[in-house]
Design a protein around this motif. Structure first.
Motif, PDB file in Angstrom:
ATOM      1  N   ASP B  37       0.814  -1.223   0.000  1.00  0.00           N
ATOM      2  CA  ASP B  37       0.000   0.000   0.000  1.00  0.00           C
ATOM      3  C   ASP B  37       0.844   1.268   0.000  1.00  0.00           C
ATOM      4  O   ASP B  37       0.309   2.367  -0.204  1.00  0.00           O
ATOM      5  CB  ASP B  37      -1.009   0.002   1.160  1.00  0.00           C
ATOM      6  N   GLY B  38       2.152   1.152   0.242  1.00  0.00           N
ATOM      7  CA  GLY B  38       3.005   2.340   0.252  1.00  0.00           C
ATOM      8  C   GLY B  38       2.874   3.160   1.518  1.00  0.00           C
ATOM      9  O   GLY B  38       3.479   4.223   1.640  1.00  0.00           O
ATOM     10  N   VAL B  39       2.082   2.661   2.460  1.00  0.00           N
ATOM     11  CA  VAL B  39       1.886   3.373   3.727  1.00  0.00           C
ATOM     12  C   VAL B  39       2.690   2.709   4.842  1.00  0.00           C
ATOM     13  O   VAL B  39       3.561   3.333   5.449  1.00  0.00           O
ATOM     14  CB  VAL B  39       0.395   3.438   4.102  1.00  0.00           C
ATOM     15  N   ASP B  40       2.413   1.421   5.086  1.00  0.00           N
ATOM     16  CA  ASP B  40       3.134   0.750   6.182  1.00  0.00           C
ATOM     17  C   ASP B  40       3.247  -0.759   5.991  1.00  0.00           C
ATOM     18  O   ASP B  40       3.464  -1.466   6.966  1.00  0.00           O
ATOM     19  CB  ASP B  40       2.493   1.077   7.531  1.00  0.00           C
ATOM     20  N   GLU B  41       3.097  -1.232   4.764  1.00  0.00           N
ATOM     21  CA  GLU B  41       3.178  -2.670   4.515  1.00  0.00           C
ATOM     22  C   GLU B  41       4.553  -3.042   3.956  1.00  0.00           C
ATOM     23  O   GLU B  41       5.093  -2.336   3.100  1.00  0.00           O
ATOM     24  CB  GLU B  41       2.087  -3.093   3.525  1.00  0.00           C
ATOM     25  N   THR B 240       4.382  -8.014   6.890  1.00  0.00           N
ATOM     26  CA  THR B 240       4.140  -7.140   8.046  1.00  0.00           C
ATOM     27  C   THR B 240       3.039  -6.140   7.742  1.00  0.00           C
ATOM     28  O   THR B 240       3.072  -5.475   6.699  1.00  0.00           O
ATOM     29  CB  THR B 240       5.440  -6.400   8.423  1.00  0.00           C
ATOM     30  N   ASN B 241       2.105  -6.035   8.664  1.00  0.00           N
ATOM     31  CA  ASN B 241       0.936  -5.149   8.528  1.00  0.00           C
ATOM     32  C   ASN B 241       0.114  -5.482   7.284  1.00  0.00           C
ATOM     33  O   ASN B 241      -0.526  -4.597   6.707  1.00  0.00           O
ATOM     34  CB  ASN B 241       1.355  -3.672   8.510  1.00  0.00           C
ATOM     35  N   MET B 242       0.149  -6.720   6.872  1.00  0.00           N
ATOM     36  CA  MET B 242      -0.581  -7.179   5.696  1.00  0.00           C
ATOM     37  C   MET B 242      -1.610  -8.229   6.103  1.00  0.00           C
ATOM     38  O   MET B 242      -1.683  -8.639   7.262  1.00  0.00           O
ATOM     39  CB  MET B 242       0.376  -7.790   4.667  1.00  0.00           C
TER      40      MET B 242
END
Lengths: 75, 253
Positions: B37-41, B240-242
């Motif tokens: 997502d380009g945010v935190d994944e 991570t965060n996915m």
């Protein structure tokens, strides 16, 4: 997916079963370490995210991409 | 009319590129990629590919869905361990860039990742021959003389895909990431590009030099969450965060 920016003092108050982030150790913080991001499905807003401003994915990328907002550095 | 899509002997779906002249291979299919997502994944591991002082090639299929903002869009980052840290990212002008304490190398004005199209990006480095080259789709090399800059890139104890520290910004898909302990030539990379349809790297003419191969969800699909395995080496990447939904069916064909 909907995104919210929370104050870092909320970090331990997040129910990580309700958000995409794995834990308080994997959230993205801003450069100053004063805020962090959570995300969640639009139809499942966690209580902690009810009040703060919400961003779409597009809006979140635009916000993060603005260097003046303090999430990225200039290489 | 043939669709170019069929079912193999074990019930596996395989795809061929019409007119490419590539024989269907029921033992290989590329059905999944990982969406960032380009945010935190990100994908994270506690050990990096071992590049050391040798020749190497990094190869990645990218499907970029977001125009570059002010920040650099992170693709790979190796930190810690031995040798110099290194990164691959899309820089602020929008070019693919290699960065290390040994040398920096952008792909050049004419070689920038496009939006919403699958592209194969390769960085082929001959430390022994003092050259480093960016390739787009196995062609158009942009070569830099790295004489006097070569050295030990070592083995990191922190390897990430899609982020460097707390900087992310790459929004889109990555697929069929491979690392090689040789500087692949233009002809060899063009062979891997295969007119835009990834091939079975274990059957490549350079397969003996393949060190790591992240298939980004193949062959198991979403059930492989939260791990992206290394089909050649032993580096297991944690998503991570996915969620399992990050393993998508958007693939180069």
């Amino acid at each position: 997916m909907i995104y919210c920016i929370l104050d870092i003092r909320e970090l331990s108050k997040v129910n990580y079963n309700e958000v995409m982030q794995d834990s308080s150790h994997t959230v993205r913080e801003n450069l100053a370490g004063t805020a962090f991001i959570i995300s969640f499905p639009a139809d499942a807003v966690p209580v902690i995210a009810e009040a703060p401003q919400k961003y779409t994915h597009r809006e979140m990328l635009n916000y993060l991409g603005d260097i003046s907002n303090g999430w990225i550095t200039e290489d | 009319m043939s669709t170019g899509i069929g079912v193999g002997i074990a019930g596996q779906v395989f795809q061929t590129k019409a007119g490419a002249g590539i024989a269907p291979d029921p033992s290989y299919s590329n059905l999944y990629s990982v969406l960032f997502d380009g945010v935190d994944e990100s994908l994270d591991a506690t050990v990096s590919p071992n590049i050391g002082t040798g020749d190497f090639t990094i190869n990645v299929w990218l499907y970029k869905t977001d125009a570059s903002g002010s920040g650099s869009q992170r693709i790979f980052s190796k930190q810690g361990g031995t040798g110099s840290d290194w990164q691959v990212f899309i820089n602020n002008p929008g070019q693919m860039q290699w960065s290390s304490s040994l040398w920096n190398d952008a792909s050049g004005v004419g070689l920038v990742p496009a939006l919403n199209v699958w592209e194969m990006w390769s960085y082929s480095v001959s430390q022994s021959g003092n050259t480093a080259s960016w390739y787009l789709n196995g062609a158009n090399p942009n070569t830099k003389d790295i004489s006097g800059s070569t050295g030990d890139l070592g083995v990191g104890n922190n390897f990430t895909i899609g982020r460097h520290n707390s900087i992310y910004e790459f929004a889109g898909n990555m697929d069929e990431i491979s690392l090689w302990n040789a500087a692949l030539t233009e002809a060899e990379l063009l062979d891997l590009y295969n007119s835009g349809a990834p091939t079975d790297l274990s059957k490549s003419t350079q397969s003996a030099n393949l060190t790591n191969w992240f298939r980004m969800g193949d062959p198991s699909g979403p059930s492989s969450y939260p791990t992206i395995a290394d089909a050649k080496g032993s580096i297991s990447m944690t998503m991570t965060n996915m969620s399992s939904a990050n393993i998508t069916t958007n693939v180069p064909t």
